[in-house]
Design a protein around this motif. Structure first.
Motif, PDB file in Angstrom:
ATOM      1  N   THR A   1      37.482 -13.574 -21.487  1.00 56.78           N
ATOM      2  CA  THR A   1      37.930 -14.897 -21.902  1.00 56.78           C
ATOM      3  C   THR A   1      38.914 -15.422 -20.873  1.00 56.78           C
ATOM      4  O   THR A   1      39.905 -14.751 -20.552  1.00 56.78           O
ATOM      5  CB  THR A   1      38.590 -14.849 -23.287  1.00 56.78           C
ATOM      6  N   TYR A   2      38.628 -16.595 -20.355  1.00 59.11           N
ATOM      7  CA  TYR A   2      39.483 -17.230 -19.350  1.00 59.11           C
ATOM      8  C   TYR A   2      40.224 -18.407 -19.988  1.00 59.11           C
ATOM      9  O   TYR A   2      39.691 -19.068 -20.893  1.00 59.11           O
ATOM     10  CB  TYR A   2      38.643 -17.748 -18.179  1.00 59.11           C
ATOM     11  N   THR A   3      41.437 -18.684 -19.516  1.00 55.48           N
ATOM     12  CA  THR A   3      42.208 -19.832 -19.982  1.00 55.48           C
ATOM     13  C   THR A   3      42.259 -20.866 -18.868  1.00 55.48           C
ATOM     14  O   THR A   3      42.669 -20.558 -17.745  1.00 55.48           O
ATOM     15  CB  THR A   3      43.638 -19.417 -20.366  1.00 55.48           C
ATOM     16  N   VAL A   4      41.834 -22.091 -19.165  1.00 57.25           N
ATOM     17  CA  VAL A   4      41.716 -23.144 -18.161  1.00 57.25           C
ATOM     18  C   VAL A   4      42.622 -24.313 -18.531  1.00 57.25           C
ATOM     19  O   VAL A   4      42.621 -24.762 -19.692  1.00 57.25           O
ATOM     20  CB  VAL A   4      40.258 -23.634 -18.047  1.00 57.25           C
ATOM     21  N   ASN A   5      43.382 -24.808 -17.580  1.00 62.98           N
ATOM     22  CA  ASN A   5      44.158 -26.031 -17.781  1.00 62.98           C
ATOM     23  C   ASN A   5      43.224 -27.219 -17.546  1.00 62.98           C
ATOM     24  O   ASN A   5      43.010 -27.646 -16.418  1.00 62.98           O
ATOM     25  CB  ASN A   5      45.338 -26.091 -16.823  1.00 62.98           C
ATOM     26  N   ALA A   6      42.653 -27.732 -18.618  1.00 58.35           N
ATOM     27  CA  ALA A   6      41.704 -28.838 -18.523  1.00 58.35           C
ATOM     28  C   ALA A   6      42.288 -30.114 -19.107  1.00 58.35           C
ATOM     29  O   ALA A   6      41.561 -30.996 -19.572  1.00 58.35           O
ATOM     30  CB  ALA A   6      40.416 -28.473 -19.252  1.00 58.35           C
ATOM     31  N   SER A   7      43.603 -30.234 -19.075  1.00 52.76           N
ATOM     32  CA  SER A   7      44.283 -31.342 -19.742  1.00 52.76           C
ATOM     33  C   SER A   7      43.996 -32.701 -19.119  1.00 52.76           C
ATOM     34  O   SER A   7      44.265 -33.732 -19.750  1.00 52.76           O
ATOM     35  CB  SER A   7      45.793 -31.096 -19.761  1.00 52.76           C
TER      36      SER A   7
END
Length: 679
Positions: free
Chosen positions: A642-648
């Motif tokens: 599981t990756y965490t992406v800053n897609a804000s």
């Protein structure tokens, strides 16, 4: 049953990387509804609202259906190869459903080394040009067993099965045929097994077809389920009605030549055989009282005709199996038998006469309930145990209720109460309440993790409750003179879409999305996929399905409470060796504003030497976020992270894609699934 997995997840944090790039590769398969065991399964990707007319099932004649089955049967080897099944596996066509746009939903059983694979069924969806769009599997495990030679004898399997029957207080249990060798794949790693069927009678006098699965290597009992499906319903007669009968010379009989030659028989208190076909010198049947044996026969015959007409006129299905062949009915079963049941082995419905033989269980919704068990067996094949058993029982309540409303009979008005006229408890209360199942004292309003361990008539509660909420909505209301007041698990309101749409969604999900192992999570996934196909993923109907499931604690509402909203694609996409990049798509809907700074991207890729892979997340505008770089030294297998992406900076709604490219030779694999979770 509920399939579960316990897979390792690690987390990585990423920031925005490169600008918009061109997409390459083949079109991804649409998402599939494989079970994960949790009740928070996300929706399948579905077409936009423009596809809704084409997604409606067409009405096939038995001949048209048979032609489609023959065509699919001639191509099973190619289909098995496309699905990457093993060399010992073969497919057997079970059913075909066709949509107006030419989409086909072909249901298959599997064999391995020539023996049946229980829990290996699957549904393949192909477009009008024959291209595969998606696959729904009862199990995602690879079907492979070390040997097809059992280590234990059939006698040992028989003894275990008889012991299981005696533990349930069966009467006169017997094994009438040698246990058959199967591969059991429904609840974990596939295993060579014996399936033993035990006959006799259940504790309450219902005929028994108890299936017991025994590990053929260790002798351990793997599973058991009852194949005779009990149902309960009203004892209200349907008044004076028209019946379709057959005249032979000067004698009439209860044979319905307009509906597959459905016949109605009198068992006359017997418990085996077909009994005697109702016949007489005139075409008048019964006098409306239980003391006249013909009255119950007339009700059963009428109820079967209504159920046939409902499925044909509303859903385009000619007969329970879709082959134009009628089942048959048997009335006056046993003595003081307070129940009714469906049996696959005789392809028939059977009705008792109730307490004191005074209240035959032969009214409209009973016929609809029992015949629907036959429909479920002919389509999804939901195993009658665990969560799938609860969904099986709920399907009969849901569509049996739909038949009662369809009948529009003034003597048996449509309602969301099950068995309100039987009065088994002697207090005038229904057996089950769809608006609030717990009012019967045993059924459950909402899903919880242990619901698969209770009786299927009570674990059906959340699905019955879901259907009521989807049809009528939450809160207080009156329908056909009956007052209802339906609560929700999350305390938020649900706006209904009407029963006609709700029953279309459930029927199509049953026949094109559900498999033998579907649990509540999978039911949510399948009904959302159908709502998207029929009405579009941005429609009020799609949102209502989400809200109604959240109302029974199966998954969250979009943007509401419940720990975030997930969107998942479980369609397999092959990754070519050292070739072009491929993509898999997820349509995100119902998310206002931008994506979060902590968008969770769960990736499951099956691939040897994972270092060969480069993985990117592509936002709706094409912006790429690098999830994994190439690494020549990473020789481990598979990507399960599981990756965490800053897609804000990205708009949340739209089509997101996972892009994968193999950048070195010799190792291959496929995208197994991936998921976006918006906290």
């Amino acid at each position: 049953m509920r399939l579960s997995s316990s897979r390792r997840r690690t987390s990585h944090t990423l920031q925005r990387s490169v600008a918009s790039v061109a997409l390459a590769g083949v079109a991804a398969l649409l998402a599939t509804a494989v079970q994960s065991g949790a009740a928070t399964a996300a929706p399948q990707q579905a077409p936009s609202a423009s596809a809704e007319a084409g997604a409606q099932p067409v009405k096939l004649t038995p001949a048209q259906r048979a032609a489609l089955i023959r065509a699919a049967g001639a191509d099973t080897a190619a289909t098995a190869d496309e699905l990457r099944l093993g060399g010992k596996e073969k497919l057997v066509v079970r059913d075909v459903v066709k949509d107006a746009d030419g989409t086909l939903h072909t249901r298959y059983e599997r064999t391995y080394g020539g023996i049946p694979v229980l829990g290996g069924d699957l549904v393949v969806r192909t477009d009008a040009d024959g291209r595969t769009e998606g696959v729904t599997k009862a199990t995602r495990a690879a079907v492979d067993v070390p040997s097809l030679d059992p280590a234990i004898s059939t006698d040992r399997a028989e003894r275990q099965a008889l012991g299981a029957a005696r533990a349930q207080d069966a009467k006169g249990p017997d094994v009438d045929r040698t246990p058959r060798k199967v591969v059991w794949a429904a609840s974990g790693k596939p295993a060579l097994a014996y399936e033993t069927v035990v006959g006799g009678l259940q504790e309450d006098g219902t005929p028994q077809e108890l299936h017991v699965v025994t590990d053929a290597t260790t002798g351990k009992k793997l599973y058991e389920w009852q194949a005779v499906k009990n149902g309960t319903g009203h004892t209200v007669y349907s008044g004076t009605v028209d019946l379709t009968t057959t005249q032979s010379g000067s004698t009439y009989n209860l044979t319905d030549g307009a509906r597959g030659n459905h016949r109605t028989y009198n068992l006359n208190r017997g418990t085996s055989g077909t009994g005697t076909l109702f016949s007489g010198s005139d075409d008048v049947w019964g006098n409306g009282t239980a003391s006249n044996p013909e009255s119950a026969g007339a009700d059963a015959h009428y109820g079967a005709a209504l159920t046939w007409d409902y499925y044909k006129n509303v859903h385009g299905r000619s007969g329970i199996r879709g082959d134009g062949v009628g089942a048959y009915s048997r009335v006056h079963y046993g003595n003081n038998y307070v129940n009714a049941f469906w049996s696959d082995s005789c392809f028939c419905m059977t009705y008792g006469d109730g307490s004191g033989n005074a209240n035959p269980l032969t009214s409209i919704d009973v016929a609809g309930h029992e015949m629907t068990h036959g429909l479920t067996s002919a389509t999804a094949g939901l195993v009658y145990s665990g969560e799938s058993g609860g969904l099986n029982e709920a399907t009969s309540d849901i569509l049996g209720t739909a038949v009662e409303f369809y009948a529009n009979n003034s003597s048996d008005i449509g309602d969301y109460l099950i068995g309100e006229e039987i009065d088994i408890n002697g207090d005038g209360t229904p057996l089950r309440y769809m608006d609030q199942p717990s009012k019967d004292g045993a059924s459950k309003d909402n899903w919880y993790s242990g619901i698969g361990s209770i009786d299927v008539h009570y674990s059906s509660g959340p699905a019955n409750h879901f259907f009521y909420l989807l049809s009528e909505g939450s809160g207080s209301k009156v329908v056909n003179g009956v007052s209802y007041n339906s609560p929700t698990a999350d305390g938020l309101p649900v706006t209904g879409i009407g029963r006609a749409k709700a029953e279309q969604i459930w029927f199509k999900a049953l026949t094109t999305k559900f498999t033998s192992t579907t649990n509540y999570a999978g039911a949510r996934t399948g009904t959302l996929a159908v709502a998207g196909e029929l009405y579009g993923t941005s429609s009020a109907e799609y949102k209502a399905v989400q809200d109604a499931w959240a109302g029974v604690a199966v998954g969250p509402r979009p943007g509401g409470p419940g720990g975030g909203t997930s969107f998942e694609n479980t369609g397999d996409v092959s990754i070519p060796d050292n070739g072009a990049a491929v993509t898999s798509s997820i349509a995100v809907t119902g998310r206002a504003g931008n994506a979060p700074a902590n968008l969770q991207v769960a990736v499951d890729i099956v691939h040897t030497w994972r270092g060969d892979l480069v993985i990117d997340l592509l936002a709706p505008d094409g912006t790429a976020y690098r999830l994994k770089n190439f690494s020549s030294s990473d020789s481990a297998d598979n990507v399960d992270e599981t990756y965490t992406v800053n897609a804000s900076s990205e708009v949340a709604d739209g089509t997101w894609r996972l892009r994968v490219q193999d950048q070195a030779a010799r190792d291959t694999g496929y995208i197994n699934s991936w998921k976006l979770t918006f906290p």
